[in-house]
Motif scaffolding. Structure first.
Motif: not given
Length: 75
Positions: A38-65
């Motif tokens: 569950n994401l917080s209400d201030d999360a911006d769904p258009s600003q999601v990035a994912a990176k997979y490296a060395d067996g680890v998935l990194h997901i970043s979700v930016k907040r609204h300005e």
């Protein structure tokens, strides 16, 4: 709608046709998986990035300005 879902499949690392090896215990998960966060209400769904490296998935979700913290100097 405020939920981040990640699904995938992990393959077994053991060869299935190896006649000379026997397996007594296997503590690694193999198969399909699904995680929901569950994401917080201030999360911006258009600003999601994912990176997979060395067996680890990194997901970043930016907040609204407007939701970011600001420092205000008090005089």
């Amino acid at each position: 709608r405020g939920v981040l879902r990640v699904s995938g499949e992990r393959k077994s690392e053991l060869p299935e046709q190896d006649q000379g090896a026997s397996l007594h215990t296997n503590e690694r998960f193999a198969g399909r998986f699904l995680r929901a966060v569950n994401l917080s209400d201030d999360a911006d769904p258009s600003q999601v990035a994912a990176k997979y490296a060395d067996g680890v998935l990194h997901i970043s979700v930016k907040r609204h300005e407007v939701a970011k913290r600001r420092r205000i100097a008090v005089q």
